[in-house]
Design an enzyme around this catalytic site. Structure first.
Site, PDB file in Angstrom:
ATOM      1  N   GLU A  95      56.189  21.211  62.860  1.00  0.00           N
ATOM      2  CA  GLU A  95      57.466  20.948  63.531  1.00  0.00           C
ATOM      3  C   GLU A  95      57.975  22.146  64.316  1.00  0.00           C
ATOM      4  OE1 GLU A  95      58.726  21.995  59.208  1.00  0.00           O
ATOM      5  OE2 GLU A  95      57.002  21.151  60.269  1.00  0.00           O
TER       6      GLU A  95
ATOM      7  N   HIS B 253      53.585  24.239  59.104  1.00  0.00           N
ATOM      8  CA  HIS B 253      54.774  23.523  59.581  1.00  0.00           C
ATOM      9  C   HIS B 253      54.619  23.206  61.070  1.00  0.00           C
ATOM     10  CE1 HIS B 253      57.506  23.979  56.072  1.00  0.00           C
ATOM     11  NE2 HIS B 253      56.727  25.023  55.814  1.00  0.00           N
TER      12      HIS B 253
ATOM     13  N   CYS C 257      53.553  21.091  54.077  1.00  0.00           N
ATOM     14  CA  CYS C 257      53.712  22.221  53.155  1.00  0.00           C
ATOM     15  C   CYS C 257      53.738  21.719  51.709  1.00  0.00           C
ATOM     16  CB  CYS C 257      54.957  23.028  53.519  1.00  0.00           C
ATOM     17  SG  CYS C 257      55.012  24.655  52.744  1.00  0.00           S
TER      18      CYS C 257
END
Length: 545
Positions: free
Chosen positions: A516, A514, A378
């Site tokens: 994750e 993102h 990001c």
């Protein structure tokens, strides 16, 4: 018909209700039961999207674009259930909904009150979020005794009656503190917490007792007697060096069996072999790798919860122990990059605001010039573009308009319009509200052929979750590409830059999304796994040199 497990907490906050709820979900799912999770947050904010990471920790983004509590990340990592907007709601959302109904005249002139109107709305939200599941595990945020939690506790008390005894189970997580001067564990705080819960009208069926050492059998019997629960339903939750040990810990004490008996559910025996295999990989690493985590919220690592877990998952899947070194980017601004010299890789996560950005840019330059594997997520990708523009292309003063409105080279700018996955056109300006106005949720990204990104993912199109309002400025991108920056991923139909890489670098990747948020311990995530492999390769090369 859906059955409900309500999880409350007492004595102090941050005991781990989310981990306990997620672990129970994992065990029940291993028994073939379809579960879902809900998190009820008693704060008045509509969602955590505009809250400081120091106040709230990470904001977890769901597929459908909800900005939610970090506990939903635990729920997704521990089970196969996908969370969404219906799985997390706040006091702010409840009151907003009730007030809108009152304005529309739906209450037919009645006096709108906490009971029954607010509590009825809470129950409606719970039932809506639980649709389609056999068991819904509902976590109530905060601590019993907080004024803010009372409407939620009253709502679940009513559900206990309305749904029936065999359709509801109440679990209370509490603390058994050890007093060093007395040399013993103290049960009185738990007794008082349960007393307070019973005064509200809720009798817990199960007590989860958080402790830093085993709770003796006689103490557990005392807790059972004075808290009015069965002795076998007093379960100790011992501190563990990995959250992925908790499902096994709770299963060994038959938590799932007690819950199934209470809810009158017949299910197969639990199979936790997946978790056992993961723990073996976690506890028996063959390699060690050091990763520099350069951010500005490093004093509160909860701000990066999913990212930390994703790196941990990559370690499991590469038989590696990943040592994360949390480095404040403002320290780099002051002291330079010497702290990075012994690192095997550098990672710059997402974030907001100008503070600390120059330290992150310095860390990125160090990684680029010294051929250290780099992953920028990001803001970490945006700053990599800024660093490249300044120091390779020669665009002095290049910056993001988020930080420098009058920068001569706005290589990063506000996204003014884009299409979401449904095809709806979204538009934003500098005057738009901060809350709920970002590019959020799952978006498709097309990966360029023969790129590192395509090699890592192994497919042409991926779906990842976003949370940002600034993007790479396409009008200046050609000048960067001429000097070697490669755009390896774009959003179909909008041409937004989603991934960048440097072909002349061993491993340098930035992504606007993102990743994750979609990593889990069972499968890991290809981007993080490849990143850790690159770090291991650098370490091996340095060792053999």
């Amino acid at each position: 018909m859906t059955k409900y497990v309500f999880v409350t907490g007492g004595v102090v906050s941050s005991l781990g209700k989310g981990i306990a709820a997620a672990s129970l979900g994992a065990i029940l799912e291993s028994r073939g039961i379809k579960v879902t999770h809900l998190k009820l947050d008693p704060y008045i904010n509509v969602d955590p999207g505009t809250m400081s990471p120091f106040q709230h920790g990470e904001v977890f983004v769901t597929e459908d674009g909800a900005e939610t509590d970090l506990d939903l990340g635990h729920y997704e990592r521990f089970t196969s259930a996908r969370m969404g907007k219906r799985n997390n709601f706040t006091t702010g959302q409840i009151y907003e909904s009730v007030i809108k109904k009152e304005r529309r005249g739906e209450y037919l002139g009645k006096t709108v009150q906490v009971i029954p109107h607010i509590t009825d709305e809470i129950k409606q939200y719970i039932k809506r979020g639980a649709e389609g599941a056999e068991v819904a595990i509902v976590e109530i945020g905060g601590t019993v005794g907080d004024i803010e939690s009372l409407p939620f506790l009253e709502a679940i008390r009513q559900m206990g009656i309305e749904e029936g005894r065999n359709s509801t189970c109440f679990i209370h997580l509490t603390l058994i503190p050890y007093i060093p001067t007395a040399g013993e564990l103290k049960t009185k705080p738990t007794q008082h917490s349960v007393k307070e819960l019973r005064e509200i009208g809720i009798q817990p069926d199960i007590l989860l007792c958080r402790a830093d050492r085993p709770v003796p059998a006689d103490e557990r019997r005392k807790i059972a007697l004075f808290c009015n629960v069965m002795p076998e339903a007093v379960i100790e939750c011992l501190d563990a060096n990995s959250i992925y040990k908790i499902p096994g810990q709770l299963h060994d004490q038959m938590l799932d069996e007690i819950v199934c008996h209470k809810l009158n559910i017949l299910a197969r025996a639990a199979d936790l072999s997946v978790w056992e295999n993961l723990l073996r990989a976690l506890e028996n690493p063959k390699h060690t790798v050091d990763i520099a985590f350069v951010g500005k919220y490093v004093d509160l690592t909860e701000s990066y919860k999913s990212l930390i877990e994703a790196v941990s998952h990559a370690g499991m899947h590469t038989e590696s122990k990943v040592k994360i070194h949390y480095i404040d980017s403002e320290d780099i601004e002051r002291d330079g990059c010497a702290v990075l010299e012994k690192m095997d890789a550098v990672l710059v996560p997402g974030g907001f605001g100008k503070r600390g950005t120059e330290g992150k840019i310095a860390a990125i330059r160090f990684a680029r010039e010294n051929k250290v594997p780099y992953l920028g997520i990001c803001l970490g990708m945006q700053l990599a573009v800024i660093e490249f523009a300044r120091n390779v292309v020669g665009l002095a003063g290049a910056h993001s308009t988020e930080f420098e409105r009058d920068t001569p080279y706005p290589v990063i700018g506000l996204i003014t319009e884009w299409q979401d996955r449904s095809g709806k056109l979204e538009k934003r300006t500098e005057a738009s509200d901060l809350g709920g106005t970002m590019r959020l949720g799952a978006q498709v990204c097309h990966l360029v052929e023969n790129s590192l990104a395509r090699e890592v993912y192994g497919v042409a199109d991926i779906v990842e979750r976003h949370r940002h309002r600034y993007e790479v400025n396409n009008t200046l991108l050609a000048r960067l590409e001429e000097k070697g920056l490669r755009v390896s991923g774009r959003a179909p139909g909008t041409d937004l830059c989603e991934m960048i890489e440097l072909p002349d670098h061993p491993w340098f990747v930035g992504c606007q999304f993102h990743p994750e948020f979609t990593s889990n311990p069972r499968k890991g995530h290809p981007l993080f796994t490849a990143y850790v492999k690159a770090a291991l390769a650098r370490k091996a090369a340095a060792t053999s040199a």
